[in-house]
Design a protein around this motif. Structure first.
Motif, PDB file in Angstrom:
ATOM      1  N   PHE A 216      -3.659  -3.670   7.218  1.00  0.00           N
ATOM      2  CA  PHE A 216      -3.476  -3.091   5.888  1.00  0.00           C
ATOM      3  C   PHE A 216      -2.609  -3.969   4.977  1.00  0.00           C
ATOM      4  CE2 PHE A 216      -3.201   0.269   9.198  1.00  0.00           C
ATOM      5  CZ  PHE A 216      -4.502   0.730   9.090  1.00  0.00           C
ATOM      6  N   LYS A 217      -2.137  -5.075   5.492  1.00  0.00           N
ATOM      7  CA  LYS A 217      -1.166  -5.907   4.767  1.00  0.00           C
ATOM      8  C   LYS A 217      -1.866  -7.100   4.136  1.00  0.00           C
ATOM      9  CE  LYS A 217       3.224  -8.330   5.619  1.00  0.00           C
ATOM     10  NZ  LYS A 217       4.218  -8.679   6.660  1.00  0.00           N
ATOM     11  N   THR A 218      -1.491  -7.409   2.890  1.00  0.00           N
ATOM     12  CA  THR A 218      -2.104  -8.520   2.164  1.00  0.00           C
ATOM     13  C   THR A 218      -1.544  -9.859   2.636  1.00  0.00           C
ATOM     14  OG1 THR A 218      -0.473  -8.267   0.415  1.00  0.00           O
ATOM     15  CG2 THR A 218      -2.580  -7.137   0.122  1.00  0.00           C
ATOM     16  N   SER A 219      -2.192 -10.932   2.187  1.00  0.00           N
ATOM     17  CA  SER A 219      -1.790 -12.286   2.597  1.00  0.00           C
ATOM     18  C   SER A 219      -1.757 -13.201   1.385  1.00  0.00           C
ATOM     19  CB  SER A 219      -2.775 -12.835   3.632  1.00  0.00           C
ATOM     20  OG  SER A 219      -2.619 -14.235   3.761  1.00  0.00           O
ATOM     21  N   GLY A 220      -0.568 -13.731   1.114  1.00  0.00           N
ATOM     22  CA  GLY A 220      -0.446 -14.705   0.030  1.00  0.00           C
ATOM     23  C   GLY A 220      -1.166 -16.001   0.323  1.00  0.00           C
ATOM     24  N   VAL A 221      -1.283 -16.372   1.600  1.00  0.00           N
ATOM     25  CA  VAL A 221      -1.994 -17.597   1.957  1.00  0.00           C
ATOM     26  C   VAL A 221      -3.460 -17.491   1.565  1.00  0.00           C
ATOM     27  CG1 VAL A 221      -2.768 -19.013   3.905  1.00  0.00           C
ATOM     28  CG2 VAL A 221      -0.395 -18.237   3.790  1.00  0.00           C
TER      29      VAL A 221
ATOM     30  N   PRO B  56      -4.586  -8.295  13.687  1.00  0.00           N
ATOM     31  CA  PRO B  56      -4.920  -7.043  12.994  1.00  0.00           C
ATOM     32  C   PRO B  56      -3.924  -5.922  13.231  1.00  0.00           C
ATOM     33  CG  PRO B  56      -6.416  -7.440  14.827  1.00  0.00           C
ATOM     34  CD  PRO B  56      -5.612  -8.687  14.658  1.00  0.00           C
ATOM     35  N   GLN B  57      -3.130  -6.014  14.295  1.00  0.00           N
ATOM     36  CA  GLN B  57      -2.090  -5.006  14.499  1.00  0.00           C
ATOM     37  C   GLN B  57      -1.105  -4.984  13.332  1.00  0.00           C
ATOM     38  OE1 GLN B  57      -1.640  -2.708  16.942  1.00  0.00           O
ATOM     39  NE2 GLN B  57      -3.620  -3.272  17.801  1.00  0.00           N
ATOM     40  N   GLU B  58      -0.874  -6.151  12.734  1.00  0.00           N
ATOM     41  CA  GLU B  58       0.070  -6.263  11.617  1.00  0.00           C
ATOM     42  C   GLU B  58      -0.645  -6.356  10.282  1.00  0.00           C
ATOM     43  OE1 GLU B  58       3.811  -6.529   9.755  1.00  0.00           O
ATOM     44  OE2 GLU B  58       3.321  -6.085  11.842  1.00  0.00           O
ATOM     45  N   TYR B  59      -1.790  -7.006  10.259  1.00  0.00           N
ATOM     46  CA  TYR B  59      -2.470  -7.301   8.999  1.00  0.00           C
ATOM     47  C   TYR B  59      -3.737  -6.482   8.792  1.00  0.00           C
ATOM     48  CZ  TYR B  59       0.726 -10.982   7.713  1.00  0.00           C
ATOM     49  OH  TYR B  59       1.858 -11.671   7.320  1.00  0.00           O
TER      50      TYR B  59
ATOM     51  N   THR C  46      -9.026  -6.984   9.750  1.00  0.00           N
ATOM     52  CA  THR C  46      -7.824  -7.261   8.960  1.00  0.00           C
ATOM     53  C   THR C  46      -8.124  -7.038   7.487  1.00  0.00           C
ATOM     54  OG1 THR C  46      -8.406  -9.599   8.757  1.00  0.00           O
ATOM     55  CG2 THR C  46      -6.963  -8.982  10.587  1.00  0.00           C
ATOM     56  N   TRP C  47      -7.050  -6.913   6.705  1.00  0.00           N
ATOM     57  CA  TRP C  47      -7.229  -6.855   5.255  1.00  0.00           C
ATOM     58  C   TRP C  47      -7.929  -8.112   4.760  1.00  0.00           C
ATOM     59  CZ3 TRP C  47      -5.401 -10.425   1.736  1.00  0.00           C
ATOM     60  CH2 TRP C  47      -5.621 -10.118   0.390  1.00  0.00           C
ATOM     61  N   LEU C  48      -7.639  -9.260   5.368  1.00  0.00           N
ATOM     62  CA  LEU C  48      -8.248 -10.505   4.926  1.00  0.00           C
ATOM     63  C   LEU C  48      -9.769 -10.428   5.007  1.00  0.00           C
ATOM     64  CD1 LEU C  48      -5.455 -11.163   6.702  1.00  0.00           C
ATOM     65  CD2 LEU C  48      -5.972 -13.463   5.956  1.00  0.00           C
ATOM     66  N   ALA C  49     -10.295  -9.882   6.117  1.00  0.00           N
ATOM     67  CA  ALA C  49     -11.739  -9.738   6.252  1.00  0.00           C
ATOM     68  C   ALA C  49     -12.285  -8.777   5.202  1.00  0.00           C
ATOM     69  CB  ALA C  49     -12.078  -9.260   7.657  1.00  0.00           C
ATOM     70  N   ASP C  50     -11.583  -7.663   4.970  1.00  0.00           N
ATOM     71  CA  ASP C  50     -12.012  -6.703   3.951  1.00  0.00           C
ATOM     72  C   ASP C  50     -12.033  -7.340   2.566  1.00  0.00           C
ATOM     73  OD1 ASP C  50     -12.172  -4.804   5.916  1.00  0.00           O
ATOM     74  OD2 ASP C  50     -10.334  -3.746   5.350  1.00  0.00           O
ATOM     75  N   GLU C  51     -10.994  -8.125   2.251  1.00  0.00           N
ATOM     76  CA  GLU C  51     -10.903  -8.717   0.911  1.00  0.00           C
ATOM     77  C   GLU C  51     -11.997  -9.747   0.688  1.00  0.00           C
ATOM     78  OE1 GLU C  51      -8.773  -9.113  -2.895  1.00  0.00           O
ATOM     79  OE2 GLU C  51      -9.355  -7.587  -1.443  1.00  0.00           O
ATOM     80  N   LEU C  52     -12.294 -10.557   1.686  1.00  0.00           N
ATOM     81  CA  LEU C  52     -13.385 -11.523   1.539  1.00  0.00           C
ATOM     82  C   LEU C  52     -14.719 -10.809   1.363  1.00  0.00           C
ATOM     83  CD1 LEU C  52     -12.297 -14.209   4.161  1.00  0.00           C
ATOM     84  CD2 LEU C  52     -12.234 -14.418   1.663  1.00  0.00           C
TER      85      LEU C  52
ATOM     86  N   HIS D 253       0.834  -1.199   0.000  1.00  0.00           N
ATOM     87  CA  HIS D 253       0.000   0.000   0.000  1.00  0.00           C
ATOM     88  C   HIS D 253       0.875   1.257   0.000  1.00  0.00           C
ATOM     89  CE1 HIS D 253       0.919   0.989   4.156  1.00  0.00           C
ATOM     90  NE2 HIS D 253       0.655  -0.249   4.506  1.00  0.00           N
ATOM     91  N   PRO D 254       0.361   2.349  -0.594  1.00  0.00           N
ATOM     92  CA  PRO D 254       1.178   3.576  -0.719  1.00  0.00           C
ATOM     93  C   PRO D 254       1.031   4.519   0.467  1.00  0.00           C
ATOM     94  CG  PRO D 254      -0.844   3.849  -1.951  1.00  0.00           C
ATOM     95  CD  PRO D 254      -0.912   2.463  -1.328  1.00  0.00           C
ATOM     96  N   GLY D 255       1.102   3.983   1.670  1.00  0.00           N
ATOM     97  CA  GLY D 255       0.946   4.833   2.830  1.00  0.00           C
ATOM     98  C   GLY D 255      -0.481   5.242   3.090  1.00  0.00           C
ATOM     99  N   LEU D 256      -1.390   4.643   2.332  1.00  0.00           N
ATOM    100  CA  LEU D 256      -2.809   4.964   2.447  1.00  0.00           C
ATOM    101  C   LEU D 256      -3.588   3.689   2.206  1.00  0.00           C
ATOM    102  CD1 LEU D 256      -4.704   7.526   2.682  1.00  0.00           C
ATOM    103  CD2 LEU D 256      -4.891   7.407   0.199  1.00  0.00           C
ATOM    104  N   TYR D 257      -4.719   3.532   2.878  1.00  0.00           N
ATOM    105  CA  TYR D 257      -5.496   2.306   2.732  1.00  0.00           C
ATOM    106  C   TYR D 257      -6.963   2.663   2.587  1.00  0.00           C
ATOM    107  CZ  TYR D 257      -7.376  -2.353   3.771  1.00  0.00           C
ATOM    108  OH  TYR D 257      -8.034  -3.552   3.718  1.00  0.00           O
ATOM    109  N   ALA D 258      -7.613   2.046   1.621  1.00  0.00           N
ATOM    110  CA  ALA D 258      -9.044   2.245   1.395  1.00  0.00           C
ATOM    111  C   ALA D 258      -9.700   0.873   1.366  1.00  0.00           C
ATOM    112  CB  ALA D 258      -9.287   3.007   0.095  1.00  0.00           C
ATOM    113  N   GLY D 259      -9.841   0.269   2.544  1.00  0.00           N
ATOM    114  CA  GLY D 259     -10.259  -1.120   2.636  1.00  0.00           C
ATOM    115  C   GLY D 259     -11.671  -1.393   2.186  1.00  0.00           C
ATOM    116  N   ARG D 260     -12.595  -0.498   2.486  1.00  0.00           N
ATOM    117  CA  ARG D 260     -13.989  -0.684   2.111  1.00  0.00           C
ATOM    118  C   ARG D 260     -14.343   0.281   0.987  1.00  0.00           C
ATOM    119  NH1 ARG D 260     -16.276  -5.154   5.069  1.00  0.00           N
ATOM    120  NH2 ARG D 260     -15.070  -5.307   6.981  1.00  0.00           N
TER     121      ARG D 260
END
Length: 808
Positions: free
Chosen positions: A332-337, A327-330, A355-361, A151-158
């Motif tokens: 805004f961070k993606t997951s290859g798993v 969520p402290q680490e993830y 977490t990003w994982l919840a947002d992505e799902l 991410h470019p220092g910014l996150y737009a999860g939803r």
């Protein structure tokens, strides 16, 4: 003739710039191997430029998939605290990456028509790429595809939510890099990122077109695994991959130990990669889970590294997955798993909320259970919702987005670099092979193929490939093939394999023959008719198979081979010289090489054409000494003080023991300092106040600043043919004291002090030269030296090569 896109693409390599590729413990090996497979399937040559600490195992994975792989980058892929770098360190890494990209093209290792791809990088990688492209805009003709993984220092999860500001400094760095990148309008650029959340963030920064979403750059075809047979218990994946606490390893093990006795109809799978660095620290966390499995019989703990089909089978066998990431680490961070698991149709999900994982799902519209990280009872209750009955339908899923992420990344990448014939730009000075027939032979004086090996220490100012552009300037059509040194991308070189057998037979004739030359020379057989001349610039390393084919009746163009080593070394390398008669011309660098070659071929085939120097060196030689080119030079200049600098440069065939002994003999000359510039020397300067050793290799700018600071070159040699240090010194008008050899006399034309091969002789020669210079304002012979250098410049040498090597 039908001109098709695949044929055109054969001549444009896809070059993957991946400083993070050094081992198998990350996604780099997987994605690069996927790119290699896609390239091989499409007939597209792929070069992966990896980190310099690349392990043999990691290289093998991609080489077996069909790519050329070379370790190269000093720029790190993952520096410590990569997303929190201090400004000066960020600047240093960006400039280092830019310089290394430029060097790839300046050296000819990467061509101007090649397509470039960066698939994983931080803001300093992007900034370095942007700077390099800005400087190379007039050179590059390929397409550049950048995949922005972070991410470019910014996150737009939803999609319907406000962007979250994470790091204002990092956001400004990405903005600056993208602004620089957008300014390189001469380069065709495509930007993509790894998810829609990041796409929204980058979309506000990139002004030169859309930001695409690319497929997941991890496992190709996860759902292609065989999985587990039906009729068994439903499988719930608790953990997958390398041991990381922020991926919830300890928490997942705790949840599994609690869930195992409560859900006997479920089988829990915990994959714990003990091959990952630091895995030993987590063994205790898994002990309770393993004990639960031994008691209840429904827990499988897998501890070894899984590769290929074994990994795919495990992924495809799961019915549900628990990804309890912190969520402290993830946040805004993606997951290859997660991306790997998306390849399994109908998988049910339990993930940590926030977490990003919840947002992505949610973005994908996939059913999921979200739990608070650290709440083991809530996690067990969520697992209870994973009924072992039929899997829920994914009616609300965004199938288009899901299928995009599931696509093989390599296939998508080839589409991004594909260009139909009507829109493919014609390279400057070089036309695609299939178009030459339409141009006609009259359009060019000669069609020449130059085949050379890729020595890393050659630069645009030195090395044997510099005559190519002057030949093009003369109106010739010249193609270049660059053979990497080493055997990493040759045919199958396993013991007993076809490639190994052929290489052993080739090296029985020429000990220094390169394994990588074999596939190039085999490929050459099919295109010989496209050329009037094929010139092997490194006859010690390539050309053997083609010369043998000529002796066995192969018809085709004029064959030329250049040999660089002195006669004694050539005699040692060329064990069976019968193949030399397969060349129409043998290009020698110095008169004394004739002793060896005249014994094996008719002298009418031999031509002596000197090695050339870049015309820019003449400008270097007359330029004033401005600011030091690097810190080491600045420190060295301070050590020199006002003393007379007696310089020795290079490594091959230099007699540094004689150089040191000469310095010892002249110790009483406290006004002089002897300076050795090379790499990997074993010289002891301790106790020698008049000796300075610069022993790590230097840039062109630093080297030529040293030439300008020096008073003379002392070059003791054990043997010689051509010698870059002599050419460079001539260009600088620098007086030369060297060993009396036919080659040194040939290149210096009487403008040096020639000494017998003894330290006492060198000391006397240096003394005579210093007396000549004493009181003079510069060397009176400097103008003559530069005149000789001008006569040896590459345009002049190219004219001689054309007349003496290429004329029918």
């Amino acid at each position: 003739m039908t001109v098709n896109d695949a044929t055109l693409q054969d001549r444009r390599r896809l070059v993957v710039l991946d400083p993070g590729f050094e081992h198998l413990h990350a996604h780099h090996a997987t994605v690069n191997a996927g790119i290699a497979r896609a390239g091989a399937a499409a007939g597209r040559e792929v070069l992966i430029v990896a980190g310099r600490r690349l392990t043999p195992e990691a290289r093998r994975v991609c080489a077996q998939a069909g790519a050329q792989v070379t370790p190269y980058w000093r720029t790190p892929g993952y520096p410590q605290d990569a997303d929190r770098l201090a400004t000066d360190e960020h600047e240093r890494l960006a400039e280092l990456f830019a310089a290394e990209i430029e060097a790839l093209l300046d050296s000819g290792y990467v061509g101007p028509d090649d397509d470039l791809h960066l698939h994983t990088g931080y803001s300093f990688h992007l900034e370095g790429l942007a700077r390099a492209l800005a400087r190379l805009a007039s050179v590059l003709r390929g397409r550049v595809v950048v995949s922005l993984m972070f991410h470019p220092g910014l996150y737009a999860g939803r999609a319907d939510g406000e962007p979250e500001m994470l790091d204002a400094r990092e956001h400004s760095r990405y903005r600056r890099a993208l602004d620089t990148l957008a300014g390189t309008t001469a380069v065709e650029l495509r930007l993509a990122t790894s998810c829609r959340a990041y796409q929204r963030a980058y979309g506000g920064l990139w002004t030169r077109g859309p930001v695409r979403v690319h497929p997941a750059i991890v496992l190709d075809g996860a759902s292609a695994g065989r999985g587990a047979p039906r009729g068994r218990r439903q499988r719930v994946l608790l953990y997958l991959g390398g041991p990381k606490e922020n991926k919830g390893l300890s928490f997942s093990a705790q949840v599994g130990a609690l869930a195992a006795p409560r859900f006997p109809d479920l089988e829990f799978v915990f994959h714990f990669n003990t091959g990952f660095p630091g895995s030993a620290a987590f063994r205790a966390a898994v002990a309770r889970l393993r004990a639960a499995g031994e008691t209840h019989g429904n827990v499988s703990v897998i501890e070894q590294r899984l590769e290929g089909d074994a990994y795919r089978d495990l992924v495809a066998s799961c019915d549900a997955a628990c990804l309890f990431y912190d969520p402290q680490e993830y946040r805004f961070k993606t997951s290859g798993v997660l991306w790997d698991l998306l390849g399994v149709p109908g998988l049910r999900w339990v993930v940590s909320g926030g977490t990003w994982l919840a947002d992505e799902l949610a973005e994908l519209g996939l059913p999921r259970e979200e739990v608070r990280f650290g709440n083991s009872e809530a996690a067990v209750q969520a697992i209870a919702a994973l009924q072992p009955a039929a899997k829920p339908a994914s009616g609300g899923a965004d199938d288009g987005y899901l299928q995009l992420l599931r696509r093989p990344y390599g296939e998508w990448l080839l589409e991004q670099t594909a260009r139909p014939p009507a829109t493919m730009p014609a390279p400057r000075g070089v036309l695609p092979r299939v178009l030459r027939h339409a141009v006609g032979a009259a359009a060019h004086r000669r069609r020449i193929l130059v085949v050379r090996t890729g020595y890393g220490h050659f630069s645009p100012l030195s090395g044997p490939g510099g005559f190519v552009q002057p030949l093009r300037d003369m109106g010739h059509l010249v193609d270049e093939w660059l053979i990497p040194l080493g055997h990493q991308s040759a045919w199958d070189l396993r013991p007993g394999g076809l490639g190994e057998t052929m290489l052993r037979r080739c090296q029985a004739r020429v000990r220094s023959y390169q394994g990588n030359a074999m596939p190039y020379e085999t490929r050459l057989q099919g295109v010989l008719g496209d050329y009037d001349v094929v010139h092997f610039v490194d006859g010690e390393h390539a050309g053997l198979l083609t010369a043998l084919a000529r002796l066995n009746g192969l018809q085709g163009p004029r064959l030329v081979a250049t040999f660089h080593q002195p006669s004694a070394i050539c005699a040692d390398l060329v064990q069976r010289p019968d193949f030399l008669s397969g060349f129409d011309r043998l290009h020698l660098m110095a008169p004394d090489q004739r002793d060896f070659f005249a014994a094996h071929v008719d002298e009418s085939r031999l031509r002596i054409v000197p090695h050339g120097l870049a015309p820019e060196l003449l400008d270097f030689g007359s330029a004033p000494l401005d600011e030091p080119a690097d810190v080491e030079l600045e420190e060295a200049l301070a050590r020199f003080g006002t003393r007379t600098v007696i310089l020795c440069v290079g490594g091959w065939l230099r007699d540094y023991p004689a150089f040191v002994a000469t310095a010892d003999l002249m110790r009483e000359r406290t006004d002089c300092v002897f300076v050795a510039v090379s790499k990997g020397l074993s010289l002891d300067a301790a106790g020698r106040p008049n000796l300075v050793v610069l022993n790590r290799g230097v840039s062109d700018e630093t080297l030529h600043a040293l030439y300008r600071r020096a008073s003379l070159l002392l070059l003791p040699l054990s043997a010689a043919a051509a010698n870059n240090a002599i050419l460079e010194s001539l260009a600088h008008g620098l007086p030369i004291v060297t060993t009396d050899l036919p080659a040194t006399r040939f290149y210096t034309r009487g403008l040096a002090e020639y000494c017998a091969h003894r330290p006492a002789e060198y000391a006397q020669g240096v003394g005579r030269m210093l007396r000549r210079l004493d009181g003079a304002r510069g060397d009176p012979q400097a103008a003559r030296s530069r005149s000789v250098a001008a006569d040896l410049s590459r345009p002049c040498v190219a004219e001689r090569m054309d007349a003496e090597l290429y004329e029918a």
